[in-house]
Motif scaffolding. Structure first.
Motif, mmCIF file in Angstrom:
data_model
loop_
_atom_site.group_PDB
_atom_site.id
_atom_site.type_symbol
_atom_site.label_atom_id
_atom_site.label_comp_id
_atom_site.label_asym_id
_atom_site.label_seq_id
_atom_site.Cartn_x
_atom_site.Cartn_y
_atom_site.Cartn_z
ATOM 1 N N ILE A 39 32.413 58.531 54.267
ATOM 2 C CA ILE A 39 32.399 59.988 54.285
ATOM 3 C C ILE A 39 31.004 60.506 53.941
ATOM 4 O O ILE A 39 30.356 60.040 53.005
ATOM 5 N N GLY A 40 30.534 61.447 54.780
ATOM 6 C CA GLY A 40 29.229 62.046 54.549
ATOM 7 C C GLY A 40 28.064 61.233 55.068
ATOM 8 O O GLY A 40 26.917 61.682 55.003
ATOM 9 N N VAL A 41 28.325 60.032 55.599
ATOM 10 C CA VAL A 41 27.279 59.160 56.132
ATOM 11 C C VAL A 41 27.395 59.172 57.655
ATOM 12 O O VAL A 41 28.488 59.043 58.210
ATOM 13 N N ALA A 42 26.277 59.304 58.340
ATOM 14 C CA ALA A 42 26.313 59.474 59.790
ATOM 15 C C ALA A 42 26.478 58.162 60.546
ATOM 16 O O ALA A 42 27.347 58.035 61.409
ATOM 17 N N ARG A 43 25.655 57.183 60.227
ATOM 18 C CA ARG A 43 25.704 55.932 60.985
ATOM 19 C C ARG A 43 26.873 55.060 60.536
ATOM 20 O O ARG A 43 27.259 55.079 59.356
ATOM 21 N N PRO A 44 27.445 54.299 61.455
ATOM 22 C CA PRO A 44 28.537 53.414 61.044
ATOM 23 C C PRO A 44 28.081 52.398 60.015
ATOM 24 O O PRO A 44 26.941 51.907 60.065
ATOM 25 N N GLY B 35 29.601 67.144 53.035
ATOM 26 C CA GLY B 35 29.217 65.860 53.599
ATOM 27 C C GLY B 35 29.192 65.865 55.107
ATOM 28 O O GLY B 35 28.411 65.147 55.736
ATOM 29 N N VAL B 36 30.053 66.678 55.708
ATOM 30 C CA VAL B 36 30.094 66.777 57.162
ATOM 31 C C VAL B 36 28.915 67.604 57.664
ATOM 32 O O VAL B 36 28.252 67.248 58.643
ATOM 33 N N ASP B 37 28.645 68.723 56.993
ATOM 34 C CA ASP B 37 27.580 69.629 57.432
ATOM 35 C C ASP B 37 26.215 68.951 57.420
ATOM 36 O O ASP B 37 25.383 69.182 58.304
ATOM 37 N N LYS B 38 25.971 68.122 56.427
ATOM 38 C CA LYS B 38 24.659 67.472 56.303
ATOM 39 C C LYS B 38 24.891 66.038 55.820
ATOM 40 O O LYS B 38 25.400 65.814 54.719
ATOM 41 N N GLY C 169 27.613 64.272 58.970
ATOM 42 C CA GLY C 169 28.184 63.078 58.359
ATOM 43 C C GLY C 169 29.616 62.900 58.811
ATOM 44 O O GLY C 169 30.257 63.824 59.323
ATOM 45 N N ALA C 170 30.138 61.702 58.649
ATOM 46 C CA ALA C 170 31.539 61.448 58.990
ATOM 47 C C ALA C 170 32.447 62.285 58.102
ATOM 48 O O ALA C 170 32.186 62.465 56.907
ATOM 49 N N GLY C 171 33.536 62.795 58.683
ATOM 50 C CA GLY C 171 34.457 63.656 57.946
ATOM 51 C C GLY C 171 35.349 62.923 56.975
ATOM 52 O O GLY C 171 36.047 63.535 56.176
ATOM 53 N N ASP C 172 35.322 61.605 57.012
ATOM 54 C CA ASP C 172 36.090 60.803 56.070
ATOM 55 C C ASP C 172 35.640 59.352 56.219
ATOM 56 O O ASP C 172 35.010 58.982 57.207
ATOM 57 N N GLN C 173 35.923 58.541 55.216
ATOM 58 C CA GLN C 173 35.722 57.115 55.415
ATOM 59 C C GLN C 173 36.810 56.617 56.349
ATOM 60 O O GLN C 173 37.867 57.227 56.496
ATOM 61 N N GLY C 174 36.582 55.503 57.001
ATOM 62 C CA GLY C 174 37.628 55.000 57.874
ATOM 63 C C GLY C 174 37.178 53.815 58.703
ATOM 64 O O GLY C 174 35.985 53.564 58.873
ATOM 65 N N ILE C 175 38.167 53.078 59.208
ATOM 66 C CA ILE C 175 37.924 51.981 60.139
ATOM 67 C C ILE C 175 38.672 52.292 61.426
ATOM 68 O O ILE C 175 39.837 52.696 61.409
#
Length: 380
Positions: free
Chosen positions: A309-314, A105-108, A122-128
């Motif tokens: 996680i795995g998604v680039a945009r907030p 998810g991070v790589d692509k 992509g983001a390395g984890d979900q988070g706020i």
């Protein structure tokens, strides 16, 4: 209306902060050799023992044991009787590589997988993540945490330079500020608890700390005859560091951010490379909040960024200016979206977060230090 607010800071010899510094030193050492290192490193400290765990994927070859001993030495733990001697402490290393489930998810990012032309991991984890700034101090930080950090840093300085004899590495500071109509007007209470040698005269120590620490840091106009100084209020503090309490990476998250004056997100910072939005997006959120205040769009600003996680945009951007904005919060969000790339790769590029610079952030707050990239002021 008058009210009191308190924040704390700790010295680099505090067992939790020692663990943070070890984790960040391991991160920097890997980035020095491989800027694409993926690091999520945790440190645990107990009596005479350090335990390193987590996940590292890197081309770097790092002598972690030697690095850990050097960090402990620099802090000042060089006596087994204090519960930690850099020369003899036991060091256990239990590291694995980043999970391929996370790496994919991070790589692509999911946007790229769905055919979108987006050059971002992509983001390395979900988070706020939260960022905050206000106009109480020249560094756009709340006054309680700003003074607490400066006092804790000064406490370490007088120890290392021998300006006060008989001090040991562990220490904590608390500052209580009185507010009137939401403006800081005076210091109500200062608490300093510092580890010391067995034979240190405590009355002499109190006088030295008032003269060489408090009055060197706190502006005189904020102190008055009612200000209380609580210095080693238990009477003595000989047993400290990992002998007095265990240490753990990421346990001082309120010290790291805004001293409780603003909200905190879901994760800690130290030991994590910038693909972890816990760290990088928190830095970007601080950058945005500070520049909102510095550009006079508001006098106080809290911003939240959230990621999947795995998604680039907030997933979302939220702003609260506490009724102090000069333009609408919707306009501020549009300015942000039009001016900054808030994907993980965009943040990493803009703040130059692949460099080995994270040891600079570990102690005395991750925010308010003008030499850090997320503290720069820009027009937008």
């Amino acid at each position: 209306m008058k009210k009191l607010f308190t924040s704390e800071s700790v010295t680099e010899g505090h067992p939790d902060k020692m663990c943070d510094l070890i984790s960040d030193a391991i991160l920097d050492a890997h980035l020095e050799q491989d800027e694409n290192s993926r690091v999520a490193c945790e440190t645990v400290a107990g009596k005479g023992e350090i335990y390193i765990t987590g996940e590292i994927t890197s081309k770097a070859e790092v002598d972690i044991e030697n690095l850990v001993r050097n960090v402990i030495c620099q802090i000042g733990y060089d006596d087994a009787q204090t519960g930690m001697d850099y020369r003899t402490c036991k060091i256990t290393i239990n590291l694995s590589k980043q999970s391929p489930d996370i790496a994919q998810g991070v790589d692509k990012s999911i946007e790229t997988k769905e055919g979108e032309d987006l050059e971002s991991e992509g983001a390395g984890d979900q988070g706020i993540m939260f960022g905050f700034a206000c106009d109480e101090t020249e560094e756009f930080m709340p006054l309680p945490i700003s003074l607490a950090h400066k006092l804790a840093k000064r406490l370490t300085e007088v120890r290392k330079k021998g300006m006060i004899q008989g001090l040991k590495p562990d220490g904590k500071v608390q500052v209580t500020v009185e507010y009137d109509d939401n403006k800081p007007v005076r210091i109500d209470t200062i608490v300093i608890s510092t580890q010391h040698e067995e034979n240190k005269n405590l009355e002499e120590l109190k006088k030295e700390l008032e003269r060489k620490v408090i009055h060197e840091i706190v502006p005189a106009n904020l102190l008055d005859e009612k200000t209380r100084y609580l210095i080693n209020p238990t009477g003595r503090f000989v047993i400290g560091g990992p002998l007095g309490d265990s240490g753990l990476t990421g346990r001082k998250i309120i010290v790291d951010t805004y001293g409780g004056y603003s909200r905190h997100g879901g994760g800690a910072f130290s030991g994590k490379d910038a693909t972890k939005v816990d760290r990088s997006a928190s830095y970007m959120a601080r950058f945005l909040a500070k520049n909102i205040v510095a550009n006079h769009y508001a006098k106080k600003c809290e911003i939240q960024l959230s990621y999947a996680i795995g998604v680039a945009r907030p997933v979302s951007i939220y702003i609260d200016t506490f009724g102090t904005a000069s333009i609408s919060e919707e306009e501020i969000i549009k300015k942000i979206e039009n001016s900054f790339d808030l994907t993980p790769s965009g943040i990493i590029r803009y703040l130059d977060l692949r460099k080995p610079m994270f040891k600079k952030t570990t102690n005395y707050g991750h925010f308010g230090k003008e030499e850090l990239a997320w503290e720069k002021i820009v027009k937008f």
